[in-house]
Each structure stands twice: as structure tokens, then as C-alpha cells.
Design a protein around this motif. Sequence first.
Motif, PDB file in Angstrom:
ATOM      1  N   ALA A 151     -18.048  18.047 -42.581  1.00 53.93           N
ATOM      2  CA  ALA A 151     -18.711  18.221 -43.878  1.00 53.93           C
ATOM      3  C   ALA A 151     -19.700  19.389 -43.830  1.00 53.93           C
ATOM      4  O   ALA A 151     -19.738  20.231 -44.746  1.00 53.93           O
ATOM      5  CB  ALA A 151     -19.422  16.933 -44.276  1.00 53.93           C
ATOM      6  N   SER A 182     -18.139  22.697 -44.056  1.00 50.44           N
ATOM      7  CA  SER A 182     -17.780  23.124 -45.413  1.00 50.44           C
ATOM      8  C   SER A 182     -18.912  23.896 -46.067  1.00 50.44           C
ATOM      9  O   SER A 182     -18.669  24.825 -46.852  1.00 50.44           O
ATOM     10  CB  SER A 182     -17.422  21.904 -46.271  1.00 50.44           C
ATOM     11  OG  SER A 182     -16.224  21.310 -45.837  1.00 50.44           O
ATOM     12  N   ALA A 200     -13.231  17.741 -50.177  1.00 56.58           N
ATOM     13  CA  ALA A 200     -13.311  19.069 -49.562  1.00 56.58           C
ATOM     14  C   ALA A 200     -12.249  20.014 -50.101  1.00 56.58           C
ATOM     15  O   ALA A 200     -12.512  21.190 -50.340  1.00 56.58           O
ATOM     16  CB  ALA A 200     -13.174  18.944 -48.046  1.00 56.58           C
ATOM     17  N   HIS A 244     -19.103  12.648 -47.526  1.00 61.88           N
ATOM     18  CA  HIS A 244     -17.946  12.796 -46.641  1.00 61.88           C
ATOM     19  C   HIS A 244     -17.933  11.724 -45.560  1.00 61.88           C
ATOM     20  O   HIS A 244     -16.877  11.187 -45.218  1.00 61.88           O
ATOM     21  CB  HIS A 244     -17.959  14.178 -45.988  1.00 61.88           C
ATOM     22  CG  HIS A 244     -17.241  15.214 -46.776  1.00 61.88           C
ATOM     23  ND1 HIS A 244     -15.952  15.049 -47.230  1.00 61.88           N
ATOM     24  CD2 HIS A 244     -17.621  16.446 -47.191  1.00 61.88           C
ATOM     25  CE1 HIS A 244     -15.566  16.136 -47.882  1.00 61.88           C
ATOM     26  NE2 HIS A 244     -16.566  17.004 -47.873  1.00 61.88           N
ATOM     27  N   THR A 280      -9.450  22.423 -44.173  1.00 62.04           N
ATOM     28  CA  THR A 280     -10.403  21.316 -44.108  1.00 62.04           C
ATOM     29  C   THR A 280      -9.764  20.017 -44.568  1.00 62.04           C
ATOM     30  O   THR A 280     -10.109  18.936 -44.064  1.00 62.04           O
ATOM     31  CB  THR A 280     -11.658  21.638 -44.934  1.00 62.04           C
ATOM     32  OG1 THR A 280     -12.158  22.915 -44.523  1.00 62.04           O
ATOM     33  CG2 THR A 280     -12.735  20.594 -44.723  1.00 62.04           C
TER      34      THR A 280
END
Length: 519
Positions: free
Chosen positions: A319, A322, A257, A245, A355
Motif C-alpha cells: 500500500a 502505491s 489499487a 489496504h 500492483t
Amino acid sequence: MQCLLAFIVAAPLLGAAAALLPAPPGLKGRSPEQAVLRHGVTVTGVILAAAIALTLGFDHDAPSRFQATTDISWIQALNVRVHLGVDGISLPLLLMTALLFFLCALYSYFKLPAGPSPKAFVALLLVLESGTLATFAVLDLLLFFLAFEMVLIPMYFLIARWGGAQRQAAAWKFILYTLLGSVVMLLGLLLIGLKSGTFDMVALATDNGRGLSHTTQLLAVLAIGIGLAVKTPMWPLHSWLPDAHTAAPTVGSVLLAGVLLKMGTYGFVRILLPVTPDGMQTFAPYLGAFAAVGIVYGSLACLALARKGNKGDLKRLIAYSSVGHMGFVLLGIASMTPTGVNGALFANIAHGLITGLLFFLVGALKDRYGTADLDTLAGATGAALYGRAPRLGAYLAFAAVASLGLPGLAGFWGEMLALFGAFDPAEGLSRPAFLTFMAVGAFGTLLTAAYLLIVVRRVCMGDPKAQSAAPAALADVQRYEFAAWTPLVALTVLAGLWPAVLLGLTDPAVQKLLAGGKS
């Protein structure tokens, strides 16, 4: 409808081939580069229109039934078929994928990342779209594997050729992790197909594991689960994600994502839950434990990056967030209940929208400031986006509160339903263990709110007249940014205020899936 789904899957590949050809004289515009970027917007726009038409033509009174199906023999010796179809589980993912690719193509038309030929960029983007759409549409295990692997090469090149600092190392880490996981997954898929005598996912789901011994199911869940967990990504198999990312271009991060992570969790729901229920029940407590640890780990990593003086990269922070958010998805799946699985599917869509928007916004901040380093962005007194670029600050604040799960926005429902699923797991699972996972996950929501509010305070607030890393006149939201971001905001609000739109599609399909193919 049958032709429409086949067109949605195949058209990006034809578009990718056409992108590499010279533009016709009348369509070149100001330059060949502009023509090929316009071609990317046109192809992804047509695919989005086809996906919307498929959604409108979908029989919403029977979302548990596969629709728009194609079933053609392909490799007779292995009984492999070109079998396509969508139900209430896959349709929302298909539509979100088409939307995100169109928005990324539109954004790239105005803000192409620095790198080699635009032709190669557009062609790779379209090949990536075909692979992701096929993953959500195919109903054969070997075709699923081929589609699952099809996305690796284009994403590798998007990171390695159009990414930022450390892009080569990040791209290699991405492909090595995912390829190794996929090799193990292929062994599990072959084991199921050879032991059951078919690779057809509908027939396998209807059989509900009755043709597979307990040992076979355990081996299949372990092998396939490792490959899916790498792509999800599940802690501790997540370490490729922050690097990928951080190095990826803006649209690469959005797609990674918003779409690619969903391929892993979709595989858990579509393959492992209905095909190997006994094996999943054995491994569900371990999956729930890894999910709960991932929720807290991701949030703590974000808190560390958000602290002043830690030189945290904002893309890296999103990131790691996530990892935490996908932990809720895995926790819902591990509960093996309709409530939990519906929550996982809802959280999948919410995470893709929110995201994806966050990575768009971080990319815009990096373009304006020249860095995504949080300390540099915040400066001495805060970046003061509310005063310098109020619309950009409002977008960032909205995305942050949506990501922390504010009631009334999409992020709330998926996490809540996943926790409810853990509160009362499926029969045969340890309720004390899942109550512990639920408590850990609930604590993770508090940590999520903490780091996101810290980011908003440091980036959006402060004195706009004080010295900062930003130029004196900071550009606010541009028209093309408004066009790319507003649909994600609108859908986040719609899903938050009217969750029945999505749950009405997924719930009948989930009930049938968990009941062994019986409505």
C-alpha cells in the motif's frame, strides 16, 4: 459502438440487481452460493468481452476523437446531459477496469473471502464496477461526480464486512476521507459549470479555460484538486490508504489499487489540465513538490516495514509503495507536457497491472501462512518460496522486479517518461524546481529497488528444510490462481516490450487535450 459503451456502463447495475434475486432452479448448481458467484463471473466476463469488442471497433487512426458517444439531455434546467464517450486516454483504463473486475470475480468464485452473504458480495462488486467504468466513460462534470461517488459505498462495505482485523476503523477512515474530499470537489465542479454555463467536459476542454477568469480557475483547481488528491492518494492526504489496504479482502485491495486510485489521476488529466490550464500552471510546482515528497516518503515507509524485526505487514508495505508509484503519475501530470502526461497515463496502467498482481500474491501468501506479517513469513532463515512453492516464488519475484521499474517491463516506461517530463516542463514553469523534483524522483527509484529486493530476499530465499511459519507442504500456485494472475503477467510484459501499443492511443489524445481541443 454507441450501444456497446452504454451497455458496458449499465450492465453491471442490472447484474447487481439480478444477483439479489433467487437463482432459477436450473441454474443453482450445487448451492445458491455457487450460483450467485457464477453469476458474478458471467456478468463481469460479458462486460470484459464487450470492452474488448469496443477496443477492436475503436478507430485507432483517430484516438484523439471521442468515439461510441451518447449525448442525451437529462436535467434541462442545469444543462446536464447523459454524455458518454471514449478516446485514447480513457479506453485503456476502461479495458483494464473490466479485466481486473473479471479476474477478481473469477478468483472469488474459488476463494470467497469470509463474511456475510455471497449475494451481497457479488452485488456490491458489480455496483463498484459500474461506478468505475462510468467514471472513465462520462463526459459531463456532474455525471463524473456521481460516478466518482458511486464507488464509495460498495467499497466501504467490502472492507467493513469482508475485511480482516481493524476493518471497521479502516472502512470508516476510507469513507470519511474520500467523502470530505468529494464535498470540496463538488464545489469546484459547480463553480466551473455555473461560471462557464455548461457542464459538458468536451465543450469546456475545447474552450480551454478562456471563459473562466484566473481567480475562478485557481479556486476550481484548489477545490477539485483536493478531492482528486485524496482519491489518488497524494501525500499528505494518503493516510487512509494503508489502513484500507491492510484490512480489505484480497480482491478489495486489488480493485482499490488497480482501479480506484486511477480515478483521481484521471480527473487531473481529463478535467483540470484542459479546463483550467492557467490555474494548473500556478499550482503545478506545488503538485510536483508533493509528488516528489510522496515518492521518497512511500519508499522510506516501505524500507522501514521491510526491515527485520519491525513486524511489517506485507499488504501495508505494498500500500505504501502505491503512494510512491502514484507520485510518479502526479509528477508527470505536474510537468504539463505531452511527454509527462503520457508517462502518467502509462504509469497508471502499469501500476494497475503490477500492483493488482502484487496484492493477489500477498493474499495467496496470507491464505497459506495465515498472516501477512513479514517477520513471520520470513521466519528465522527466510520463507524459502523458491524451494517450497517455486511457481509462487517466481510470480512474486516477477511482480517485484516489474514494480521496481525493470527495463523491458511495464513499470519502466511510465516512470521514465514522467521523469523526462519533469526534466523539460511546460513553458512558464520553473525548470530548476522541476529538475529538483526529477532528481528526487530518480532517487526514489533506487529506494524502490532496495525495499522490493529486500522483500524478495526475505520471502523467496532461505533454507526450505529449516523451520518456518509455513506448513511442511506449502501449496504451490493453484489452477484458479494461475488463471487470475497470468493475464496480468502477460500484459505487463507486452506493455514493457511494446509500449507503442499504449502510447499510440494516448499520445494523439494528450496532444489535442493540451492544445485546447485542437488536433
